[in-house]
Design a protein around this motif. Sequence first.
Motif, PDB file in Angstrom:
ATOM      1  N   VAL A 233       0.842  -1.199   0.000  1.00  0.00           N
ATOM      2  CA  VAL A 233       0.000   0.000   0.000  1.00  0.00           C
ATOM      3  C   VAL A 233       0.879   1.252   0.000  1.00  0.00           C
ATOM      4  O   VAL A 233       0.634   2.207  -0.748  1.00  0.00           O
ATOM      5  CB  VAL A 233      -0.938   0.006   1.226  1.00  0.00           C
ATOM      6  N   VAL A 234       1.913   1.254   0.853  1.00  0.00           N
ATOM      7  CA  VAL A 234       2.814   2.410   0.932  1.00  0.00           C
ATOM      8  C   VAL A 234       3.492   2.645  -0.414  1.00  0.00           C
ATOM      9  O   VAL A 234       3.587   3.782  -0.896  1.00  0.00           O
ATOM     10  CB  VAL A 234       3.867   2.206   2.040  1.00  0.00           C
ATOM     11  N   PHE A 235       3.952   1.570  -1.046  1.00  0.00           N
ATOM     12  CA  PHE A 235       4.600   1.716  -2.352  1.00  0.00           C
ATOM     13  C   PHE A 235       3.607   2.214  -3.396  1.00  0.00           C
ATOM     14  O   PHE A 235       3.944   3.052  -4.235  1.00  0.00           O
ATOM     15  CB  PHE A 235       5.192   0.378  -2.796  1.00  0.00           C
ATOM     16  N   SER A 236       2.382   1.697  -3.346  1.00  0.00           N
ATOM     17  CA  SER A 236       1.382   2.103  -4.333  1.00  0.00           C
ATOM     18  C   SER A 236       1.068   3.587  -4.240  1.00  0.00           C
ATOM     19  O   SER A 236       0.828   4.248  -5.260  1.00  0.00           O
ATOM     20  CB  SER A 236       0.094   1.290  -4.136  1.00  0.00           C
ATOM     21  N   VAL A 237       1.065   4.115  -3.003  1.00  0.00           N
ATOM     22  CA  VAL A 237       0.671   5.513  -2.815  1.00  0.00           C
ATOM     23  C   VAL A 237       1.873   6.446  -2.896  1.00  0.00           C
ATOM     24  O   VAL A 237       1.833   7.475  -3.576  1.00  0.00           O
ATOM     25  CB  VAL A 237      -0.030   5.687  -1.454  1.00  0.00           C
ATOM     26  N   ILE A 238       2.963   6.093  -2.209  1.00  0.00           N
ATOM     27  CA  ILE A 238       4.114   6.989  -2.120  1.00  0.00           C
ATOM     28  C   ILE A 238       5.177   6.641  -3.154  1.00  0.00           C
ATOM     29  O   ILE A 238       5.689   7.520  -3.858  1.00  0.00           O
ATOM     30  CB  ILE A 238       4.718   6.940  -0.696  1.00  0.00           C
ATOM     31  N   GLY A 239       5.502   5.344  -3.243  1.00  0.00           N
ATOM     32  CA  GLY A 239       6.583   4.936  -4.130  1.00  0.00           C
ATOM     33  C   GLY A 239       6.331   5.267  -5.587  1.00  0.00           C
ATOM     34  O   GLY A 239       7.234   5.740  -6.293  1.00  0.00           O
ATOM     35  N   LEU A 240       5.106   5.049  -6.044  1.00  0.00           N
ATOM     36  CA  LEU A 240       4.805   5.305  -7.453  1.00  0.00           C
ATOM     37  C   LEU A 240       4.927   6.788  -7.797  1.00  0.00           C
ATOM     38  O   LEU A 240       5.367   7.140  -8.892  1.00  0.00           O
ATOM     39  CB  LEU A 240       3.397   4.797  -7.789  1.00  0.00           C
ATOM     40  N   ILE A 241       4.528   7.653  -6.844  1.00  0.00           N
ATOM     41  CA  ILE A 241       4.664   9.097  -7.075  1.00  0.00           C
ATOM     42  C   ILE A 241       6.136   9.491  -7.042  1.00  0.00           C
ATOM     43  O   ILE A 241       6.625  10.248  -7.891  1.00  0.00           O
ATOM     44  CB  ILE A 241       3.880   9.897  -6.009  1.00  0.00           C
ATOM     45  N   LEU A 242       6.877   8.979  -6.040  1.00  0.00           N
ATOM     46  CA  LEU A 242       8.280   9.335  -5.870  1.00  0.00           C
ATOM     47  C   LEU A 242       9.117   8.913  -7.077  1.00  0.00           C
ATOM     48  O   LEU A 242      10.025   9.633  -7.501  1.00  0.00           O
ATOM     49  CB  LEU A 242       8.824   8.686  -4.594  1.00  0.00           C
ATOM     50  N   LEU A 243       8.783   7.753  -7.650  1.00  0.00           N
ATOM     51  CA  LEU A 243       9.518   7.262  -8.821  1.00  0.00           C
ATOM     52  C   LEU A 243       9.054   7.915 -10.116  1.00  0.00           C
ATOM     53  O   LEU A 243       9.680   7.716 -11.166  1.00  0.00           O
ATOM     54  CB  LEU A 243       9.356   5.745  -8.925  1.00  0.00           C
ATOM     55  N   GLY A 244       7.952   8.651 -10.048  1.00  0.00           N
ATOM     56  CA  GLY A 244       7.441   9.295 -11.246  1.00  0.00           C
ATOM     57  C   GLY A 244       6.671   8.364 -12.162  1.00  0.00           C
ATOM     58  O   GLY A 244       6.457   8.674 -13.332  1.00  0.00           O
ATOM     59  N   TRP A 245       6.249   7.213 -11.618  1.00  0.00           N
ATOM     60  CA  TRP A 245       5.534   6.236 -12.435  1.00  0.00           C
ATOM     61  C   TRP A 245       4.028   6.473 -12.466  1.00  0.00           C
ATOM     62  O   TRP A 245       3.326   5.881 -13.290  1.00  0.00           O
ATOM     63  CB  TRP A 245       5.798   4.823 -11.909  1.00  0.00           C
ATOM     64  N   ALA A 246       3.517   7.281 -11.555  1.00  0.00           N
ATOM     65  CA  ALA A 246       2.067   7.489 -11.494  1.00  0.00           C
ATOM     66  C   ALA A 246       1.774   8.885 -10.972  1.00  0.00           C
ATOM     67  O   ALA A 246       2.558   9.463 -10.198  1.00  0.00           O
ATOM     68  CB  ALA A 246       1.405   6.447 -10.584  1.00  0.00           C
ATOM     69  N   THR A 247       0.668   9.432 -11.395  1.00  0.00           N
ATOM     70  CA  THR A 247       0.180  10.696 -10.847  1.00  0.00           C
ATOM     71  C   THR A 247      -0.494  10.418  -9.497  1.00  0.00           C
ATOM     72  O   THR A 247      -0.777   9.266  -9.164  1.00  0.00           O
ATOM     73  CB  THR A 247      -0.845  11.325 -11.804  1.00  0.00           C
ATOM     74  N   PRO A 248      -0.765  11.467  -8.691  1.00  0.00           N
ATOM     75  CA  PRO A 248      -1.485  11.237  -7.431  1.00  0.00           C
ATOM     76  C   PRO A 248      -2.819  10.521  -7.631  1.00  0.00           C
ATOM     77  O   PRO A 248      -3.199   9.679  -6.803  1.00  0.00           O
ATOM     78  CB  PRO A 248      -1.678  12.652  -6.881  1.00  0.00           C
TER      79      PRO A 248
END
Length: 437
Positions: A233-248
């Motif tokens: 869950v943490v990766f899905s919400v924070i990690g994806l944004i931090l890596l630039g792979w997903a928008t909020p």
Amino acid sequence: MDWPQAALILLGGIVVLMAAGVPVAFAFLAINIVGVLIFMGGMAGIDQLVDNASGTITTFTLVPVPLFMIMGELFFHTGLAMRVFDALDKCLGGIRGRLSYLTVGGGTLFATLSGSSMANTAMLGSLMMPEMLKRGYKKHMIMGPILGTGGLAMIIPPSTLAVLLGSLARIDVGALLIAGIIPGLILAVLYVVLIRIQIARDPDAAPGYAAERAPLGEIAKAFAINVLPMGLVVFSVIGLILLGWATPTESAAFGVLSVVVLALCFRSLTWSAIVKALTESLAVTAMMFLIILGSSTFSQVLAFSGATSGLLGWATSFDVGPNVMLLAMLVTLIVLGMFMDQLSMMMLTLPIFMPLVATMGLDPVWFGVVMLLALELSLATPPFGMLLFLMVGVGPPGTTLGEVARAAAPYIGCTLLLICLLALFPQIALFLPHLMN
């Protein structure tokens, strides 16, 4: 009409209606109609107001709000939160004040998975308070950690209020969410230090009792089963944004999906949990969007009347530095927080504050984090802090608002200390957004 008169009619009218007990959304809508009739040419202005209002709540950047609400509610109602607390509890053994430390540790982790300060505080109160009362903890050692840690969900992503702030203030939502990680963790560490100091000064405030630390193998097993999967869950919400792979918005959708997958794996996803999560999320989201509908158009009326430009000209006419102006804005938020909810405060101040921030050359992401901390403060400031009333409701019989406020005071001090640290070292908030970019 001069701008002071326009400001008095619009801002003063809002304050009077709220003080009279009119619901926030209806107070904004009523003043909007009055403002349109006076400043925008009557019925033609109302048609324009309706057109503008519909656009404010159909913007794509607000989509994460209901998604984060659903994610947090599912996490709570499916019992995943209880698994995290049970795993953390095995690590502490019989140290004095273990339940206060567990409140901060578990509450911080839940803050990264819920997005709602009210949900975080309510869960901590219902989960931790009965056991702490049973063990003879003094009230300030019970309510203080719950109040302080409950408010962390306002700054640690996924924060629904951060999404609203970023959307309405035209701040990069992804950068604002990521910027809250380090300050939020520092604040949690300050809470732990505060608890240690309180126990050292008054050991009887948190009585020790026999509770052996679980064997290392059992601790490792509990973490592997009940805590590590939550990293999805943490990766899905924070990690994806931090890596630039997903928008909020995309990360919020992935967050909901990850909670559903985990609940299915633990066989705890029931129709009852789904219905409760969707019902409670719908109620809160509808209330938020109704307030946004009224308050966003209020800022347009305020600007059209000349009050916004007049207030900005007046504020920038003083020969003071950015730090003094920032202090004045923080004091304004703290005072308003004694009487208003956070969303209303945000809607009322953003039309004035954001142009000031641009004029002073402050980083908007940094200011967004500072404003979120000030809004967090207002949750626990008397006489109308929402978390204070929540604690009175879930507290033991006879709990008074004064007792809750006194328990919250040291934790308010920790937040003020963090704001000072951010003023001295802005990179505390800006390091991760710059790394992301």
